[in-house]
Scaffold this motif. Structure first.
Motif, PDB file in Angstrom:
ATOM      1  N   PRO A  95      14.204  70.880 -41.279  1.00 23.35           N
ATOM      2  CA  PRO A  95      14.438  71.127 -42.706  1.00 23.35           C
ATOM      3  C   PRO A  95      14.124  72.577 -43.064  1.00 23.35           C
ATOM      4  O   PRO A  95      13.361  73.247 -42.363  1.00 23.35           O
ATOM      5  CB  PRO A  95      13.480  70.151 -43.400  1.00 23.35           C
ATOM      6  CG  PRO A  95      12.378  69.953 -42.412  1.00 23.35           C
ATOM      7  CD  PRO A  95      13.023  70.032 -41.042  1.00 23.35           C
ATOM      8  N   PRO A  96      14.704  73.089 -44.166  1.00 21.33           N
ATOM      9  CA  PRO A  96      14.413  74.468 -44.583  1.00 21.33           C
ATOM     10  C   PRO A  96      12.932  74.696 -44.851  1.00 21.33           C
ATOM     11  O   PRO A  96      12.387  75.744 -44.549  1.00 21.33           O
ATOM     12  CB  PRO A  96      15.242  74.641 -45.863  1.00 21.33           C
ATOM     13  CG  PRO A  96      16.317  73.609 -45.764  1.00 21.33           C
ATOM     14  CD  PRO A  96      15.713  72.455 -45.028  1.00 21.33           C
ATOM     15  N   ASN A  97      12.279  73.692 -45.427  1.00 16.46           N
ATOM     16  CA  ASN A  97      10.836  73.801 -45.667  1.00 16.46           C
ATOM     17  C   ASN A  97      10.284  72.422 -45.998  1.00 16.46           C
ATOM     18  O   ASN A  97      10.995  71.566 -46.508  1.00 16.46           O
ATOM     19  CB  ASN A  97      10.531  74.759 -46.817  1.00 16.46           C
ATOM     20  CG  ASN A  97       9.133  75.349 -46.716  1.00 16.46           C
ATOM     21  OD1 ASN A  97       8.286  74.847 -45.983  1.00 16.46           O
ATOM     22  ND2 ASN A  97       8.892  76.426 -47.438  1.00 16.46           N
ATOM     23  N   VAL A  98       9.030  72.220 -45.678  1.00 17.65           N
ATOM     24  CA  VAL A  98       8.331  70.981 -46.003  1.00 17.65           C
ATOM     25  C   VAL A  98       7.014  71.368 -46.659  1.00 17.65           C
ATOM     26  O   VAL A  98       6.255  72.171 -46.114  1.00 17.65           O
ATOM     27  CB  VAL A  98       8.060  70.119 -44.757  1.00 17.65           C
ATOM     28  CG1 VAL A  98       7.168  68.935 -45.103  1.00 17.65           C
ATOM     29  CG2 VAL A  98       9.369  69.630 -44.147  1.00 17.65           C
ATOM     30  N   HIS A  99       6.769  70.804 -47.833  1.00 17.09           N
ATOM     31  CA  HIS A  99       5.527  71.111 -48.546  1.00 17.09           C
ATOM     32  C   HIS A  99       4.589  69.911 -48.455  1.00 17.09           C
ATOM     33  O   HIS A  99       4.898  68.829 -48.954  1.00 17.09           O
ATOM     34  CB  HIS A  99       5.811  71.449 -50.005  1.00 17.09           C
ATOM     35  CG  HIS A  99       6.726  72.625 -50.181  1.00 17.09           C
ATOM     36  ND1 HIS A  99       6.363  73.898 -49.798  1.00 17.09           N
ATOM     37  CD2 HIS A  99       7.986  72.718 -50.679  1.00 17.09           C
ATOM     38  CE1 HIS A  99       7.362  74.736 -50.063  1.00 17.09           C
ATOM     39  NE2 HIS A  99       8.353  74.027 -50.594  1.00 17.09           N
ATOM     40  N   ALA A 100       3.457  70.110 -47.823  1.00 14.50           N
ATOM     41  CA  ALA A 100       2.439  69.063 -47.717  1.00 14.50           C
ATOM     42  C   ALA A 100       1.476  69.231 -48.888  1.00 14.50           C
ATOM     43  O   ALA A 100       0.571  70.067 -48.844  1.00 14.50           O
ATOM     44  CB  ALA A 100       1.709  69.165 -46.384  1.00 14.50           C
ATOM     45  N   ILE A 101       1.709  68.476 -49.953  1.00 16.69           N
ATOM     46  CA  ILE A 101       0.933  68.643 -51.178  1.00 16.69           C
ATOM     47  C   ILE A 101      -0.510  68.179 -50.962  1.00 16.69           C
ATOM     48  O   ILE A 101      -0.759  67.060 -50.510  1.00 16.69           O
ATOM     49  CB  ILE A 101       1.573  67.868 -52.339  1.00 16.69           C
ATOM     50  CG1 ILE A 101       3.012  68.350 -52.568  1.00 16.69           C
ATOM     51  CG2 ILE A 101       0.744  68.025 -53.607  1.00 16.69           C
ATOM     52  CD1 ILE A 101       3.131  69.819 -52.913  1.00 16.69           C
ATOM     53  N   THR A 102      -1.448  69.044 -51.282  1.00 14.92           N
ATOM     54  CA  THR A 102      -2.869  68.732 -51.200  1.00 14.92           C
ATOM     55  C   THR A 102      -3.353  68.251 -52.564  1.00 14.92           C
ATOM     56  O   THR A 102      -3.067  68.888 -53.588  1.00 14.92           O
ATOM     57  CB  THR A 102      -3.674  69.971 -50.775  1.00 14.92           C
ATOM     58  OG1 THR A 102      -3.221  70.410 -49.485  1.00 14.92           O
ATOM     59  CG2 THR A 102      -5.164  69.656 -50.696  1.00 14.92           C
ATOM     60  N   SER A 103      -4.058  67.143 -52.599  1.00 12.61           N
ATOM     61  CA  SER A 103      -4.537  66.607 -53.865  1.00 12.61           C
ATOM     62  C   SER A 103      -5.680  67.467 -54.399  1.00 12.61           C
ATOM     63  O   SER A 103      -6.426  68.098 -53.642  1.00 12.61           O
ATOM     64  CB  SER A 103      -5.010  65.161 -53.696  1.00 12.61           C
ATOM     65  OG  SER A 103      -6.205  65.111 -52.937  1.00 12.61           O
ATOM     66  N   PHE A 104      -5.837  67.480 -55.730  1.00  8.89           N
ATOM     67  CA  PHE A 104      -6.931  68.231 -56.341  1.00  8.89           C
ATOM     68  C   PHE A 104      -8.277  67.672 -55.891  1.00  8.89           C
ATOM     69  O   PHE A 104      -9.236  68.423 -55.710  1.00  8.89           O
ATOM     70  CB  PHE A 104      -6.827  68.164 -57.867  1.00  8.89           C
ATOM     71  CG  PHE A 104      -5.587  68.843 -58.423  1.00  8.89           C
ATOM     72  CD1 PHE A 104      -4.806  69.656 -57.625  1.00  8.89           C
ATOM     73  CD2 PHE A 104      -5.219  68.676 -59.746  1.00  8.89           C
ATOM     74  CE1 PHE A 104      -3.677  70.284 -58.124  1.00  8.89           C
ATOM     75  CE2 PHE A 104      -4.102  69.297 -60.265  1.00  8.89           C
ATOM     76  CZ  PHE A 104      -3.323  70.098 -59.462  1.00  8.89           C
ATOM     77  N   ALA A 105      -8.348  66.349 -55.727  1.00  6.93           N
ATOM     78  CA  ALA A 105      -9.602  65.725 -55.307  1.00  6.93           C
ATOM     79  C   ALA A 105     -10.034  66.243 -53.932  1.00  6.93           C
ATOM     80  O   ALA A 105     -11.218  66.513 -53.706  1.00  6.93           O
ATOM     81  CB  ALA A 105      -9.455  64.210 -55.279  1.00  6.93           C
ATOM     82  N   ASP A 106      -9.077  66.401 -53.009  1.00  5.59           N
ATOM     83  CA  ASP A 106      -9.412  66.901 -51.677  1.00  5.59           C
ATOM     84  C   ASP A 106      -9.933  68.331 -51.737  1.00  5.59           C
ATOM     85  O   ASP A 106     -10.805  68.726 -50.955  1.00  5.59           O
ATOM     86  CB  ASP A 106      -8.184  66.835 -50.767  1.00  5.59           C
ATOM     87  CG  ASP A 106      -7.927  65.428 -50.244  1.00  5.59           C
ATOM     88  OD1 ASP A 106      -8.787  64.551 -50.455  1.00  5.59           O
ATOM     89  OD2 ASP A 106      -6.855  65.197 -49.639  1.00  5.59           O
ATOM     90  N   ILE A 107      -9.384  69.135 -52.662  1.00  4.43           N
ATOM     91  CA  ILE A 107      -9.859  70.512 -52.816  1.00  4.43           C
ATOM     92  C   ILE A 107     -11.274  70.519 -53.381  1.00  4.43           C
ATOM     93  O   ILE A 107     -12.160  71.221 -52.887  1.00  4.43           O
ATOM     94  CB  ILE A 107      -8.908  71.304 -53.730  1.00  4.43           C
ATOM     95  CG1 ILE A 107      -7.525  71.430 -53.076  1.00  4.43           C
ATOM     96  CG2 ILE A 107      -9.479  72.692 -54.023  1.00  4.43           C
ATOM     97  CD1 ILE A 107      -6.480  72.070 -53.968  1.00  4.43           C
ATOM     98  N   ILE A 108     -11.509  69.712 -54.400  1.00  7.53           N
ATOM     99  CA  ILE A 108     -12.816  69.674 -55.070  1.00  7.53           C
ATOM    100  C   ILE A 108     -13.897  69.115 -54.150  1.00  7.53           C
ATOM    101  O   ILE A 108     -15.032  69.616 -54.112  1.00  7.53           O
ATOM    102  CB  ILE A 108     -12.715  68.850 -56.363  1.00  7.53           C
ATOM    103  CG1 ILE A 108     -11.799  69.564 -57.368  1.00  7.53           C
ATOM    104  CG2 ILE A 108     -14.091  68.618 -56.971  1.00  7.53           C
ATOM    105  CD1 ILE A 108     -11.443  68.734 -58.578  1.00  7.53           C
ATOM    106  N   LEU A 109     -13.554  68.083 -53.368  1.00  8.65           N
ATOM    107  CA  LEU A 109     -14.532  67.434 -52.495  1.00  8.65           C
ATOM    108  C   LEU A 109     -14.740  68.175 -51.176  1.00  8.65           C
ATOM    109  O   LEU A 109     -15.594  67.798 -50.376  1.00  8.65           O
ATOM    110  CB  LEU A 109     -14.107  65.992 -52.215  1.00  8.65           C
ATOM    111  CG  LEU A 109     -14.071  65.058 -53.434  1.00  8.65           C
ATOM    112  CD1 LEU A 109     -13.490  63.705 -53.045  1.00  8.65           C
ATOM    113  CD2 LEU A 109     -15.466  64.906 -54.022  1.00  8.65           C
ATOM    114  N   GLY A 110     -13.938  69.218 -50.913  1.00  5.94           N
ATOM    115  CA  GLY A 110     -14.099  69.992 -49.694  1.00  5.94           C
ATOM    116  C   GLY A 110     -13.360  69.445 -48.493  1.00  5.94           C
ATOM    117  O   GLY A 110     -13.542  69.936 -47.375  1.00  5.94           O
ATOM    118  N   VAL A 111     -12.535  68.407 -48.707  1.00  7.28           N
ATOM    119  CA  VAL A 111     -11.719  67.889 -47.601  1.00  7.28           C
ATOM    120  C   VAL A 111     -10.735  68.964 -47.147  1.00  7.28           C
ATOM    121  O   VAL A 111     -10.504  69.166 -45.955  1.00  7.28           O
ATOM    122  CB  VAL A 111     -10.969  66.608 -48.035  1.00  7.28           C
ATOM    123  CG1 VAL A 111     -10.066  66.112 -46.912  1.00  7.28           C
ATOM    124  CG2 VAL A 111     -11.966  65.528 -48.437  1.00  7.28           C
TER     125      VAL A 111
END
Length: 298
Positions: free
Chosen positions: A73-89
């Motif tokens: 595919p031209p591009n694939v975006h793996a969306i990261t959840s806000f919770a994962d960012i806040i919790l340090g995942v």
């Protein structure tokens, strides 16, 4: 550069500056290539494009050949959840793709460089995070916010290859664009944005301000119009030229004639205000990277 295989897995790539003239005409965004004789080295950059700790390094003996590989595919975006960012995942040294709706506009500084716009994003789980964008990204987002004052629709934002800025002193945890590489999309035709729109179930900012700095979806359009018209400055066309400072005002008039060929009118991308040559319909806008099927006169 960012390379991606058919599974959507990404890895960073770079090359010596003296090799730019050789490889620049051979590579294009969205193209598929067979790359031979490239080195794989440990990455020492502050941020990685994925969890992979290595970097593809183009050298003098590296060769590239464009091939037809429709399964990539031209591009694939793996969306990261806000919770994962806040919790340090999500690790702070790894760039992330995020999507959310603007819940509050915190700062807009677009009069003089350095341009900066800071907003609070909210996802469909009611988790919120601060997003700050700089320079051309700030101008793009500010333009979308300004136009939305009268359209009053949810502003769904996707920022790709964003860096995570950890809490420091008085500055809260946030996501920001990187200088080269990030892409900002606002209410475009990206699948991730459309999917978020379709499942939107949280309050969002639409331009008029309440005590908390935002307006919820449940408030009526009439209520927003009442707020705007309350104590508004009504200015005639003749009085506009006497204004000595920037301000919001109300002017009512009738369109007498649309003059497309006059010097002040230009064709632009329908998703942003960047000039776009109508002869290049079908190409991507150089600013927002959206696929342009038509232009809008401005």
């Amino acid at each position: 550069m960012v390379l991606m295989d058919h599974t959507g897995t990404k890895i960073g790539a770079t090359l010596w500056q003296e090799l730019f003239p050789e490889f620049e005409p051979k590579l294009r965004c969205g193209g598929a290539y067979v790359i031979q004789n490239a080195k794989v080295v440990d990455t020492h950059f502050d941020y990685k494009v994925s969890a992979i700790k290595y970097l593809v390094y183009f050298v003098k003996t590296t060769s590239v050949k464009e091939v037809d590989r429709p399964e990539i595919p031209p591009n694939v975006h793996a969306i990261t959840s806000f919770a994962d960012i806040i919790l340090g995942v999500a690790k702070p040294d790894t760039l992330v793709d995020i999507v959310g709706v603007i819940a509050k506009v915190i700062e807009r500084k677009t009069v003089n460089p350095t341009y900066i716009v800071t907003v609070k994003l909210r996802d469909n789980s009611h988790v919120e995070i601060i997003m700050t964008v700089w320079e051309e990204y700030a101008l793009q987002l500010d333009d979308a916010i300004e136009k939305n004052h009268f359209v009053q629709k949810p502003l769904v934002v996707m920022l790709t290859l964003a860096k995570i800025k950890e809490t420091k002193d008085k500055y809260p945890l946030s996501v920001q664009n990187i200088k080269h590489g990030s892409k900002l999309y606002v209410n475009g035709d990206k699948n991730e944005i459309q999917q978020f729109h379709d499942s939107l179930r949280v309050p969002f900012y639409i331009g008029a301000l309440d005590d908390d700095g935002g307006v919820s979806q449940s408030q009526s359009t009439q209520n927003c119009q009442d707020k705007f018209l309350h104590n508004v400055q009504i200015v005639s066309f003749g009085e506009i030229k006497t204004l000595r400072q920037d301000c919001y005002c109300l002017t009512v008039g009738t369109v007498d004639e649309v003059m497309i060929d006059t010097p002040w009118s230009y064709d632009s991308c329908p998703y942003c205000t960047t000039t776009f040559d109508p002869l290049k319909i079908g190409a991507a806008c150089r600013s927002c990277q959206n696929h342009v099927t038509h232009t809008i006169p401005r």
